[in-house]
Design an enzyme around this catalytic site. Structure first.
Site, PDB file in Angstrom:
ATOM      1  N   ASN A  47      28.553  83.197  14.607  1.00 26.25           N
ATOM      2  CA  ASN A  47      29.893  83.682  14.319  1.00 26.25           C
ATOM      3  C   ASN A  47      30.555  82.668  13.406  1.00 26.25           C
ATOM      4  O   ASN A  47      31.147  81.687  13.856  1.00 26.25           O
ATOM      5  CB  ASN A  47      30.685  83.855  15.625  1.00 26.25           C
ATOM      6  CG  ASN A  47      32.073  84.430  15.405  1.00 26.25           C
ATOM      7  OD1 ASN A  47      32.585  84.447  14.294  1.00 26.25           O
ATOM      8  ND2 ASN A  47      32.688  84.887  16.482  1.00 26.25           N
ATOM      9  N   GLU A  55      33.474  87.651  21.245  1.00 26.30           N
ATOM     10  CA  GLU A  55      32.858  88.309  20.093  1.00 26.30           C
ATOM     11  C   GLU A  55      31.348  88.161  20.115  1.00 26.30           C
ATOM     12  O   GLU A  55      30.620  89.083  19.729  1.00 26.30           O
ATOM     13  CB  GLU A  55      33.427  87.728  18.798  1.00 26.30           C
ATOM     14  CG  GLU A  55      34.894  88.037  18.570  1.00 26.30           C
ATOM     15  CD  GLU A  55      35.485  87.295  17.391  1.00 26.30           C
ATOM     16  OE1 GLU A  55      36.258  87.895  16.648  1.00 26.30           O
ATOM     17  OE2 GLU A  55      35.176  86.097  17.231  1.00 26.30           O
ATOM     18  N   HIS A  79      39.030  91.684  12.527  1.00 26.34           N
ATOM     19  CA  HIS A  79      39.001  91.295  13.945  1.00 26.34           C
ATOM     20  C   HIS A  79      38.642  92.473  14.852  1.00 26.34           C
ATOM     21  O   HIS A  79      38.928  92.452  16.052  1.00 26.34           O
ATOM     22  CB  HIS A  79      40.353  90.707  14.405  1.00 26.34           C
ATOM     23  CG  HIS A  79      40.683  89.378  13.824  1.00 26.34           C
ATOM     24  ND1 HIS A  79      41.981  88.969  13.600  1.00 26.34           N
ATOM     25  CD2 HIS A  79      39.895  88.358  13.404  1.00 26.34           C
ATOM     26  CE1 HIS A  79      41.981  87.756  13.074  1.00 26.34           C
ATOM     27  NE2 HIS A  79      40.723  87.361  12.947  1.00 26.34           N
ATOM     28  N   ARG A 121      47.137  81.495   5.895  1.00 28.39           N
ATOM     29  CA  ARG A 121      47.520  82.734   5.208  1.00 28.39           C
ATOM     30  C   ARG A 121      48.881  83.194   5.707  1.00 28.39           C
ATOM     31  O   ARG A 121      49.176  83.093   6.891  1.00 28.39           O
ATOM     32  CB  ARG A 121      46.469  83.820   5.475  1.00 28.39           C
ATOM     33  CG  ARG A 121      45.157  83.599   4.740  1.00 28.39           C
ATOM     34  CD  ARG A 121      44.047  84.464   5.326  1.00 28.39           C
ATOM     35  NE  ARG A 121      43.483  83.859   6.516  1.00 28.39           N
ATOM     36  CZ  ARG A 121      42.732  84.522   7.404  1.00 28.39           C
ATOM     37  NH1 ARG A 121      42.499  85.802   7.249  1.00 28.39           N
ATOM     38  NH2 ARG A 121      42.239  83.895   8.449  1.00 28.39           N
ATOM     39  N   ARG A 155      28.333  87.900  12.867  1.00 28.57           N
ATOM     40  CA  ARG A 155      29.656  88.469  12.612  1.00 28.57           C
ATOM     41  C   ARG A 155      29.931  88.413  11.109  1.00 28.57           C
ATOM     42  O   ARG A 155      29.830  87.362  10.483  1.00 28.57           O
ATOM     43  CB  ARG A 155      30.735  87.678  13.345  1.00 28.57           C
ATOM     44  CG  ARG A 155      32.150  88.137  13.000  1.00 28.57           C
ATOM     45  CD  ARG A 155      33.179  87.151  13.508  1.00 28.57           C
ATOM     46  NE  ARG A 155      34.526  87.532  13.080  1.00 28.57           N
ATOM     47  CZ  ARG A 155      35.424  86.666  12.604  1.00 28.57           C
ATOM     48  NH1 ARG A 155      35.118  85.386  12.477  1.00 28.57           N
ATOM     49  NH2 ARG A 155      36.629  87.076  12.254  1.00 28.57           N
TER      50      ARG A 155
END
Length: 376
Positions: A13, A363, A159, A220, A70
């Site tokens: 990931n 995840e 996500h 961001r 991922r």
């Protein structure tokens, strides 16, 4: 007849600032090897470190059935978990223009794993896939329709692996069928996004054409008047490359306070740093706006869940972002909220109409399960 051996999947990931890895027995969900490289500045060095750690733990190619990856952005074509070949790799690379901060480390991870484990299948699992069937009203930008169609412009989200997993775990924690629930999921980490989920399927999400839109993040800035970009190009001394660097690396908490890591931001806040206070206030204000918007989109919610590193470990943020929302049916219990418990838990007050949860995302487990499903 001998029992089948464990089906172990290595999951990589690779995020914008960290690299997580786990060797998972998919059936039990247990990890024989796991770890994380944080604050990554050189993804190739980080990957070399990870492969060394896995080998040092005694895990080689013969001990694995696949590697799952991922990938943040699959573009318009890659909308489900996919076995990686050269064509898929090229398609992921093409989608890098939509996620320049995220797809490159994922590509590096895939290439390094193909070299390290040349006989294992590699499976890409996409963060955008969960949102591939957003309602048209949520997915469509109010731009010239022909221009949007030519350029493939729509809201893709991100996500999705986390949002889907957490929504399912929230329903399981409440012993409810996901089809019965209206949920708001807040994934708050280095990247941050919100999702409105009705009956197990997303109906809106904060990230858009790229992972730049929406909530305030580590580097961001999230939602932005596009006129600012034109102004900076014409009058701010920036070219396209400079603008991209500003939006991806010098905005958000880093741009406002100089602290992209939320832990550092809170420490600066406690030390009386005014820039940290301003950045924190902007972060909370934006988060509250999205909670209110998604309550309207859903017509009310049954569950609101915090996840991600910030969402899970910052009780002050949880309390501040939901303060005063009792008229909307949301009330946090202070003691539950500040309890130091690592697992899934309820933090809403007894009389709260909306159940508020903290659910750690996983995840890697979701990617491992989806990888196994692709292998059949």
């Amino acid at each position: 007849m001998a029992e089948p051996g464990p089906q172990r999947v290595l999951v990589l990931n690779a995020g914008s600032s960290s690299l997580k890895y786990r060797v998972l027995d998919v059936a039990s969900g247990t990890a024989s090897v796991q770890g994380q490289v944080e604050r990554v500045t050189d993804v190739h060095q980080a990957l070399a470190t990870v492969h060394d750690r896995i080998a040092s733990a005694g895990v080689g190619e013969a001990d694995l059935i696949a590697v799952g990856h991922r990938v943040v952005h699959g573009g318009a074509r890659l909308v489900r978990p996919t076995l990686v070949d050269d064509d898929v790799l090229a398609e992921i690379e093409n989608a890098t223009r939509l996620a320049p901060l995220h797809n490159p480390p994922a590509l590096a991870g895939i290439r390094s794993a193909r070299a390290e484990y040349p006989h294992l299948p590699q499976v890409a699992v996409f963060d955008t896939a969960f949102f591939a069937n957003l309602p048209a009203a949520a997915a469509t930008y109010a731009l010239d329709a022909e221009a949007s169609a030519r350029a493939g412009i729509r809201r893709y989200g991100a996500h999705g692996i986390s949002h889907e997993y957490v929504a399912g775990e929230a329903a399981r924690l409440l012993d409810r069928d996901p089809a019965e629930l209206d949920q708001i999921v807040l994934h708050l980490g280095s990247g941050a996004s919100a999702a409105a989920i009705r009956g197990g399927r997303p109906v809106d999400t904060s990230m858009g054409f790229t992972p730049l839109e929406g909530l305030v993040m580590a580097t961001r800035g999230g939602d932005l008047d596009p006129g600012i970009l034109l102004h900076l190009l014409r009058h701010g001394g920036l070219d396209v490359d400079g603008l991209e660097e500003l939006l991806h690396h010098r905005s958000g908490l880093a741009g406002l306070a100089g602290h992209p890591d939320f832990r550092d931001l809170l420490a600066a806040l406690d030390a009386g740093d005014e820039r940290a206070r301003a950045a924190y206030d902007v972060y909370v204000h934006r988060l509250r706006k999205y909670v209110g918007a998604y309550l309207a989109v859903l017509g009310g919610a049954d569950v609101l869940t915090f996840t991600g590193g910030v969402g899970q470990w910052a009780p002050r943020l949880r309390a501040d972002s939901l303060a005063g929302l009792q008229p909307l049916g949301i009330e946090i219990d202070p003691e539950r909220n500040t309890a130091d418990q690592p697992g899934p838990r309820r933090i809403s007050a007894a009389g709260s109409a909306v159940t508020v949860l903290v659910v750690p995302t996983d995840e890697e487990l979701s990617i491992a399960r989806q990888t196994l499903a692709v292998l059949g």
